[in-house]
Design an enzyme around this catalytic site. Structure first.
Site, short mmCIF file in Angstrom:
data_model
loop_
_atom_site.label_atom_id
_atom_site.label_comp_id
_atom_site.label_asym_id
_atom_site.label_seq_id
_atom_site.Cartn_x
_atom_site.Cartn_y
_atom_site.Cartn_z
N THR A 1 10.44 -2.39 27.37
CA THR A 1 9.68 -2.59 28.60
C THR A 1 9.10 -1.22 28.85
O THR A 1 9.38 -0.29 28.12
CB THR A 1 10.66 -3.02 29.72
OG1 THR A 1 11.11 -4.33 29.43
CG2 THR A 1 10.02 -3.02 31.10
N ASP B 1 14.25 -14.86 30.06
CA ASP B 1 14.96 -14.30 31.23
C ASP B 1 15.45 -15.40 32.18
O ASP B 1 16.22 -15.11 33.10
CB ASP B 1 14.06 -13.32 31.99
CG ASP B 1 14.16 -11.91 31.42
OD1 ASP B 1 15.06 -11.66 30.60
OD2 ASP B 1 13.34 -11.06 31.79
N SER C 1 14.45 -10.99 37.03
CA SER C 1 14.22 -9.76 36.27
C SER C 1 15.26 -8.70 36.66
O SER C 1 15.93 -8.83 37.69
CB SER C 1 12.82 -9.24 36.59
OG SER C 1 12.62 -7.96 36.04
N SER C 2 15.35 -7.65 35.86
CA SER C 2 16.16 -6.49 36.23
C SER C 2 15.29 -5.27 36.52
O SER C 2 15.81 -4.19 36.78
CB SER C 2 17.11 -6.12 35.09
OG SER C 2 17.96 -7.20 34.79
N ARG D 1 5.11 -10.92 38.19
CA ARG D 1 6.03 -11.48 37.21
C ARG D 1 5.41 -12.74 36.60
O ARG D 1 4.75 -13.51 37.31
CB ARG D 1 7.34 -11.83 37.93
CG ARG D 1 8.43 -12.39 37.06
CD ARG D 1 8.98 -11.40 36.09
NE ARG D 1 10.31 -11.76 35.62
CZ ARG D 1 10.87 -11.17 34.57
NH1 ARG D 1 10.24 -10.23 33.88
NH2 ARG D 1 12.09 -11.51 34.20
N THR E 1 6.27 -5.44 31.41
CA THR E 1 6.91 -5.72 30.13
C THR E 1 6.35 -6.96 29.44
O THR E 1 5.71 -7.80 30.08
CB THR E 1 8.43 -5.93 30.35
OG1 THR E 1 9.09 -6.02 29.10
CG2 THR E 1 8.72 -7.19 31.15
N GLY F 1 14.72 -1.28 29.66
CA GLY F 1 16.09 -1.35 29.14
C GLY F 1 16.82 -2.64 29.44
O GLY F 1 18.05 -2.65 29.42
N ASN G 1 8.84 -8.35 27.69
CA ASN G 1 10.26 -8.61 27.47
C ASN G 1 10.72 -7.79 26.27
O ASN G 1 10.73 -6.59 26.36
CB ASN G 1 10.58 -10.10 27.33
CG ASN G 1 12.06 -10.36 27.65
OD1 ASN G 1 12.71 -9.49 28.21
ND2 ASN G 1 12.60 -11.50 27.30
O1 DON Z 1 12.58 -8.45 33.40
C1 DON Z 1 13.55 -8.05 32.78
O2 DON Z 1 14.57 -7.68 33.30
C2 DON Z 1 13.45 -7.97 31.27
N1 DON Z 1 12.47 -8.89 30.80
C3 DON Z 1 13.13 -6.56 30.89
C4 DON Z 1 13.07 -6.38 29.43
C5 DON Z 1 13.26 -4.98 29.01
O3 DON Z 1 13.47 -4.10 29.79
C6 DON Z 1 13.24 -4.75 27.57
N2 DON Z 1 13.34 -3.38 27.29
N3 DON Z 1 13.62 -2.37 27.22
#
Ligand code: DON
Length: 567
Positions: A380, A422, A451-452, A106, A398, A472, A400
């Protein structure tokens, strides 16, 4: 040059050999393959060329980690909106010897970052600053992650894994219709946020089939090939990143780059109805939230309620609401804040969390400032891989949102992330996915933003059964959650589990997002119970590999150019 020729030759041979792939693929003419059934090894990624490169590495004797690395590097070339070397992510690994492990690459806040750096004079969060331009960039982690995974678990030399990406950058490839559309939609931002115009800027429109040549990126990848991790974090590339920061008022220094380290972490491993789920721990919230959701769900006979029934959708919506509320309150980088993970996933806590659940009514989310989820200008990417000897790898990484900060490092050819968004710029201020946070996810130098991303491996009798993950933003965790439940509880086939419309509730705002095609009858019944629905673009793009006793099924999501390959 040699290896692109080798790739083409290999693809031609494969297509003659009646494999389960239906068409020949080359860098100038290729079509996504949505489902394959193979015997030995498989990969599913967001782009057909990246999947083919991953499959080529598997076939050459590389393991799943090698194939994941080669595909990640290829995606950095053929999928510039999300594939990257200027971003970060997470890799979850199951090794044939039974070991489960995870690599955290990350991004982190630069050394000069401060808690209130995105607040304006009135103390309000200014999303422009955390979402675009050099100030939104976290110290990239992808290259360090790749080298750590390779050093510990790779098999083939890194030079073989990176060369296909170099060749594609150097010699070019034909872009897809989606890539052309995205590039066109982002031209104004590219011009606004770059002082040295990158190859992505074009006076006339991009079209499907146009060749994208990325000579600067090829050179950067060669430096990485020849000098290893230092080819990115030190020397010429590091200097170019810092010069970019100086031109665009960013914060990253040479020292930040030199200090960056990927971390090997113990994955979250837990039981769900006899299966073992292995997924990403903090600083991704994915693992904790997924464990909470599956934990809450395990107390109900959801399989009897049925797929897309009012009863199952309502129950899962309420579970999602509760888990996302905890995410906002408690979760952050565990190297900086104390997070009560054990308590949050304990059986008694999860039971207690559902005591105010009412199967007949919506539980209202408290209304503080509700965040707003943007429709779909985000991206992502996830890839799933298994090899012939029982290793499995799930990677989500990603920039982002689409093309990250929109900044391409001058003369180095790669996009930088806007991952700083984030972090929680201040309590109550939603990030671009409408997610809220508290002090636990406040900015601090060297801290990793929550993050997710939820790269996940499901084991059955200690052997890989599903490899799964999705992009997503906030919807990542629900996409993984629902795909797992679709397969394990509702017993529906993998393609439907991936492609049937999904629904998403994230506590705030108090609304259930659904994809087009979600059954009206379920919506109407739930509206009568007090739910509000909102249709949005894609919820996730999930790549799943499922192992059956005598074959491997790899499914690539229909929502994009995603493609599966294998042998
Ligand atoms: O880390 C995260 O949760 C976000 N930065 C992810 C971003 C993302 O999934 C964008 N797209 N579909």
């Amino acid at each position: 040059m040699k290896s692109i020729a080798a790739l083409l030759l290999l693809l031609a041979i494969l297509s003659c050999k009646q494999t389960s792939r239906s068409q020949q693929i080359n860098p100038y003419h290729y079509t996504p393959v949505k489902r394959i059934v193979v015997k030995h090894g498989a990969i599913a990624t967001a782009n057909p060329l990246a999947s083919e490169i991953g499959a080529m590495i598997l076939k050459k004797g590389g393991n799943a980690v090698d194939a994941a690395i080669a595909a990640q590097l290829a995606l950095a070339v053929v999928y510039p909106a999300a594939g990257n070397i200027g971003g970060g992510g997470f890799m979850v690994i199951h090794l044939k010897n039974g070991k489960n492990t995870a690599i955290d690459f990350r991004e982190e806040a630069p050394g000069k970052a401060t808690r209130d750096m995105y607040l304006d004079k009135k103390g309000n969060a200014d999303p422009q600053l955390s979402r675009n331009g050099d100030l939104s960039v976290g110290v990239p982690g992808t290259v360090a992650g790749i080298f750590l995974a390779h050093k510990e678990y790779g098999k083939l030399p890194m030079k073989e894994l990176i060369q296909p990406a170099i060749d594609l950058a150097e010699r070019g490839y034909a872009i897809t219709a989606t890539e052309a559309r995205w590039l066109n939609e982002n031209q104004q931002d590219f011009k606004k946020y770059n002082t040295i115009m990158p190859v992505f800027v074009k006076e006339s429109d991009w079209h499907a089939g146009d060749t994208l040549l990325q000579k600067d990126l090829a050179h950067t990848l060669e430096l990485i090939r020849d000098s290893g991790q230092a080819g990115f974090y030190e020397g010429e590339t590091a200097q170019k990143i810092v010069s970019e920061m100086q031109r665009g008022n960013g914060m990253i220094t040479l020292q930040d780059l030199k200090n960056y380290q990927a971390k090997e972490r113990t994955p979250a491993v837990f039981d769900y109805k006899g299966y073992t789920i292995e997924t990403m721990p903090l600083p991704s919230s994915g693992g904790v939230v997924l464990q909470q959701m599956l934990g809450m769900l395990s107390n109900y006979p959801v399989d009897q309620y049925g797929f897309e029934s009012v009863k199952s959708v309502q129950l899962m919506t309420e579970i999602e609401r509760r888990a996302y509320a905890d995410r906002a309150q408690y979760l952050g980088d565990p190297d900086f804040v104390k997070v009560p993970v054990k308590e949050l996933v304990s059986e008694s806590y999860l039971k207690q969390r559902m005591t105010n659940y009412n199967p007949d009514y919506a539980t209202p989310s408290d209304s503080i400032s509700a965040g707003v989820i943007p429709p779909e200008s985000e991206e992502t990417t996830h890839l799933s891989v298994v090899d012939d000897s029982g290793n499995a790898v799930a990677v989500t990484y990603t920039l982002n949102n689409l093309y990250g900060s929109q900044v391409v490092v001058g003369h180095a050819g790669f996009f930088l992330n806007d991952e700083m968004d984030d972090f929680s710029a201040k309590p109550g201020a939603p990030n671009m996915f409408g997610l809220l946070g508290t002090e636990a996810n406040a900015i601090a130098p060297g801290k990793r933003m929550l993050s997710s991303m939820t790269p996940t491996i499901v084991l059955k009798n200690d052997k890989p059964y599903l490899v799964i993950g999705s992009p997503g933003g906030a919807t990542i965790i629900t996409s993984v959650f629902q795909t797992i439940v679709n397969i394990l509880d509702f017993n529906i086939n993998v393609s439907d589990a991936v492609n049937k419309p999904k629904f998403h509730e994230q506590w705030k705002p108090d609304v259930v997002y659904v994809e087009k095609g979600f059954p009206d009858s379920v919506k109407q019944a739930m509206e009568r119970m007090g739910y509000s629905f909102k249709e949005r673009g894609s919820i996730g793009r999930t790549e799943v590999i499922k192992m059956t006793p005598d074959s491997i099924v790899a499914v690539a999501d229909d929502r994009g150019d995603d493609s599966a390959a294998g042998y």
